[in-house]
Design an enzyme around this catalytic site. Structure first.
Site, PDB file in Angstrom:
ATOM      1  CG  ASP A 120      -1.828   1.190   1.287  1.00  0.00           C
ATOM      2  OD1 ASP A 120      -2.080   1.782   0.218  1.00  0.00           O
ATOM      3  OD2 ASP A 120      -2.291   1.539   2.382  1.00  0.00           O
ATOM      4  CG  ASP A 325      -3.626   4.224  -2.334  1.00  0.00           C
ATOM      5  OD1 ASP A 325      -2.737   3.448  -1.923  1.00  0.00           O
ATOM      6  OD2 ASP A 325      -4.723   4.339  -1.790  1.00  0.00           O
TER       7      ASP A 325
END
Length: 526
Positions: A120, A325
């Site tokens: 992440d 992201d």
């Protein structure tokens, strides 16, 4: 005799210091290859002969210095020579049954314990389930039968240490009772009611160099001992931990670069078949496109500026900031950009629009006609600040039920943030260069061995992660039930649809029940 001489000299220095009344002593420092040291060497005969010393500025000169540095500093200065990977390799895998995210296997502690963690770039903290009060179940759940899940315990690792409240990485020190108590943490994410909390731990992360002859490396890092999880972490995504790759000081890339294990950069590659790679220390190549980060000093993120969006023949002028992201499955835009993009796509799409379905997060969906052709769908491309183009190879997701086949523009309307999600990164090697403060990208096949120092071998699908989602490698066709099960909520797999263009690759959601069911799409931005 030499020992007695050293003792005498030591006491002589202390005596001089005590009688100095605060005076400052200075000493001349001489480089080990300086002319003065060469003279001493020739007189004493204790060092190597001056004639054998390398000439200043020569390759041998700098080689000797680097060798000396590595001798005294251990491994830390040697790892800039090439990128690092996790001990089980640098492969990652998009696991559809766990929120479409990319996962890899990391090894923590002594003895090493393996965890299958989601990667992440939208958050900073690396955490794993640990001494759990409330964590995702390791058995009795749909995903638990497909994956081997672990629970970390500091007591079981001989190299584990708790992080005290007075540590510079302790952001929640105002919650501490005393300075040397355990540092607590809590991180909340954008996903509804999704959070993790616990205490900070320091332990060994097992890595290796990405050479032909790789070498093991043990790096002490700070991570979260996740005792209480909530929301998506309990059932949909990252049940075995989240590997934050953000820019804050507590992230693993920040720690590894700060401690000298790697250059302050890393890359992630996203293949269209769901296989990926992550390489720590990778600064990309001269052929890549780049755009600068919009740096917020208080909370730095991988935020960039988009200046134009091309949808088919339409060019939309924009000036928006967006976060890159990898922890967000799909791409999000706020209005009015979302509406302009979606409506432009709709105007140029020839197929009939599908009625809205509350269980599908995408607004613009269409019936796929028998003669569907990829070339007839509007292309999508972003222009970044600086003028570099970012063509989107996978803006479409295809949803198949027993009764129909539809495709959707995989962009979601957002209330607050613009996020370039994982689906838009497919087909690229994305470089997060934290030293130059730029985002780099280049069209890339994650199996490519063109740059052998970065990608020496094909990913070993049989060993990483510990287990692979059931059905990930099964070939399928529209309306087929690839899992072979009579009862299946949703099955997601990559397929080749035999359309007019036989190699038209799309995201496929296969549902064997009459009603479409899609797992919660996940976004992790803290």
């Amino acid at each position: 005799m030499r020992f007695l001489y050293c003792i005498f000299l030591f006491f002589l220095l202390i005596s001089a210091f005590r009688s100095s009344h605060g005076r400052i002593f200075s000493f001349k420092m001489h480089h080990r290859f300086s002319e003065q040291v060469k003279k001493w060497s020739g007189v004493s005969g204790k060092l190597s002969l001056p004639d054998s010393w390398p000439a200043k500025g020569s390759i041998e000169y700098y080689s000797q210095l680097a060798l000396r540095d590595r001798y005294f500093r251990g491994r830390r200065l040697s790892e800039f020579d090439g990128p690092l990977a996790f001990s089980d390799g640098n492969s990652s895998f998009r696991i559809s049954s766990l929120g479409f995210l990319h996962y890899t296997t990391v090894q923590l502690g002594t003895p090493g314990m393996k965890f299958m963690v989601a990667l992440d770039t939208g958050s900073d903290l690396f955490w794993v389930p640990c001494d759990c009060s409330r964590c995702a179940p390791t058995e009795g759940s749909p995903y638990a039968s497909d994956f081997e899940l672990s629970i970390y315990s500091p007591k079981e690792s001989s190299t584990s240490k708790t992080v005290p409240c007075n540590n510079s990485l302790c952001a929640q020190r105002d919650q501490c009772i005393k300075a040397f108590g355990n540092c607590p943490y809590i991180v909340s994410y954008v996903s509804a009611e999704t959070s993790t909390s616990g205490i900070l731990i320091e332990d060994v992360l097992h890595l290796k160099t990405e050479y032909k002859h790789s070498e093991p490396i043990q790096a002490y890092i700070t991570f979260g001992c996740g005792q209480v999880q909530s929301g998506s972490f309990l059932d949909v995504a990252a049940p075995n931990g989240l590997f934050g790759l953000g820019m804050e000081q507590i992230s693993v890339p920040s720690i590894l670069s700060r401690e000298g294990f790697m250059a302050n950069s890393f890359s992630m590659c996203f293949s269209d078949d769901g296989v990926g790679r992550i390489n720590f220390g990778d600064k990309g190549s001269s052929e890549q496109e780049e755009t600068p980060f919009n740096l917020n000093q208080l909370h730095p993120t991988y935020n960039i500026t988009v200046t134009h969006i091309q949808v088919g023949t339409s060019l939309i002028d924009v000036d928006i900031a967006a976060l890159f992201d990898s922890g967000t499955s799909f791409t999000y835009f706020t209005d009015p950009i979302y509406s302009k993009l979606s409506e432009s796509f709709h105007e140029q799409t020839r197929d009939e629009r599908h009625p809205p379905n509350p269980r599908i997060p995408f607004e613009y969906c269409y019936y796929m006609s028998p003669d569907a052709n990829a070339s007839l769908m509007p292309n999508l491309s972003l222009t970044m600040k600086g003028g570099s183009s970012f063509p989107v190879f996978d803006p479409i997701i295809v949803i198949s039920t027993q009764n129909e086949l539809i495709y959707c523009l995989a962009v979601v309307k957002s209330a607050e943030l613009n996020i370039i999600g994982q689906n838009f990164m497919t087909g690229y090697r994305i470089v997060f260069d934290r030293e130059k403060l730029v985002l780099g990208w280049r069209k890339f096949d994650c199996y490519d061995i063109e740059e052998q120092n970065l990608f020496p071998t094909k990913p070993d699908v049989t060993t990483v992660p510990p287990a692979v989602a059931a059905g990930v490698d099964i070939q399928c066709s529209p309306f087929a039930d690839p899992s072979g099960n009579d009862i299946c909520d949703v099955f997601i797999s990559w397929c080749y649809l035999k359309l007019i263009e036989p190699h038209f690759k799309l995201w496929i959601v296969q549902a064997t029940l009459p009603e479409i069911s899609i797992p919660n799409y996940v976004d992790f931005v803290d």
